[in-house]
Design an enzyme around this catalytic site. Structure first.
Site, PDB file in Angstrom:
ATOM      1  N   GLY A   1      88.256 -36.558  94.113  1.00 41.88           N
ATOM      2  CA  GLY A   1      88.556 -36.485  95.534  1.00 41.88           C
ATOM      3  C   GLY A   1      87.302 -36.764  96.342  1.00 41.88           C
TER       4      GLY A   1
ATOM      5  N   HIS B   1      86.213 -29.750 103.426  1.00 36.26           N
ATOM      6  CA  HIS B   1      85.138 -30.649 103.880  1.00 36.26           C
ATOM      7  C   HIS B   1      85.355 -31.081 105.333  1.00 36.26           C
ATOM      8  CE1 HIS B   1      82.480 -31.457 100.493  1.00 36.26           C
ATOM      9  NE2 HIS B   1      83.502 -31.631  99.676  1.00 36.26           N
TER      10      HIS B   1
ATOM     11  N   CYS C   1      81.690 -30.839  92.950  1.00 37.08           N
ATOM     12  CA  CYS C   1      81.727 -31.568  94.218  1.00 37.08           C
ATOM     13  C   CYS C   1      80.689 -32.678  94.146  1.00 37.08           C
ATOM     14  CB  CYS C   1      81.412 -30.619  95.371  1.00 37.08           C
ATOM     15  SG  CYS C   1      81.392 -31.426  96.979  1.00 37.08           S
TER      16      CYS C   1
ATOM     17  N   GLU D   1      89.027 -30.724  99.475  1.00 38.72           N
ATOM     18  CA  GLU D   1      88.711 -31.830 100.387  1.00 38.72           C
ATOM     19  C   GLU D   1      89.014 -31.463 101.841  1.00 38.72           C
ATOM     20  OE1 GLU D   1      86.900 -33.928  99.069  1.00 38.72           O
ATOM     21  OE2 GLU D   1      87.454 -33.599  96.972  1.00 38.72           O
TER      22      GLU D   1
HETATM   23 CO    CO Z   1      83.461 -31.680  97.642  1.00 38.81          CO
END
Ligand code: CO
Length: 174
Positions: free
Chosen positions: A43, A138, A92, A135
Site C-alpha cells: 500500500g 497517512h 511501512c 494508508e
Molecule cells: Co505506511
C-alpha cells in the site's frame, strides 16, 4: 517517485482533497503503483511520495501481475467499522526495516471516489482492512508508530532514533 522517509515533515502535513479527476491523476496513481511494487509494498499513500493529497493505493498481493487486485481510493472515508479488532504485524515504506504490532478493526466499510470522481463503497476485512486503515491514517498525518503496541514501539525505538539521525544528517548535508 521517491519515498518520503520518517521523520520528514511531509508525512505529518495536512492533506487536501483530490478535486481534479484527470489524466494527471491517473498518471500519478500509475507511478504510485510502480513505486510501491518496486519497493515491495502492499500500500502507498500520496503523502509518502511527497503529494499532500487524500489519495491512496493498495494491492493486498503486492504483486504487479495481480493488477486485478489493485485498489485506488480518492478522498476515502471510513463509514463503518466492526466492533472486533485484532493485532497484526505491519511495516511501512516510510520506515525502512521497522515492523510492529498494531491494533486494527477486523472489518471496515469505506466510501471513496474512483479515478473519474465517481463515488463508490467498499467492504474490506482482515489483511485488506488492515492495509486500508494504515494508508487512511497517512492521509490524516497519523503514522503506524503512533498506533503500535507499547512493546513494539519500545522495540523500534533504536531504529527510529537512527532514522531521525539520518534525516538530520541529510538536512545538514543539503
Ligand atoms: Co505506511
Amino acid at each position: 517517485m521517491d519515498i518520503v522517509i520518517y521523520p520528514d515533515p511531509r508525512l505529518r502535513r495536512k492533506n487536501s482533497p483530490v478535486t481534479q479527476f484527470d489524466a494527471t491523476l491517473a498518471d500519478t496513481v500509475r507511478a504510485m503503483f510502480q513505486t510501491m511494487y518496486a519497493t515491495q509494498g502492499v500500500g502507498l499513500a500520496a503523502p509518502q511520495v511527497g503529494i499532500n493529497q487524500k489519495l491512496l493505493v493498495f494491492n493486498p498481493s503486492g504483486k504487479a501481475e495481480d493488477a486485478a487486485q489493485e485498489v485506488v481510493l480518492c478522498n476515502p472515508k471510513l463509514i463503518h467499522k466492526s466492533k472486533q479488532s485484532e493485532e497484526g504485524q505491519e511495516g511501512c515504506l516510510s520506515f525502512p526495516e521497522i515492523t510492529g504490532q498494531v491494533l486494527r478493526f477486523v472489518e471496515v466499510k469505506v466510501q471513496a471516489q474512483d479515478l473519474s470522481g465517481q463515488e463508490f463503497e467498499l467492504e474490506l476485512e482482515g489483511w485488506e482492512a488492515r492495509i486500508f486503515q494504515h494508508e487512511l491514517d497517512h492521509l490524516d498525518g497519523i503514522l503506524f508508530i503512533d498506533r503500535m503496541t507499547p512493546a513494539s514501539r519500545s522495540q523500534a525505538k533504536p531504529q527510529l532514533e537512527e532514522l531521525v539521525q539520518t534525516y538530520k544528517e541529510s538536512l545538514a548535508g543539503s
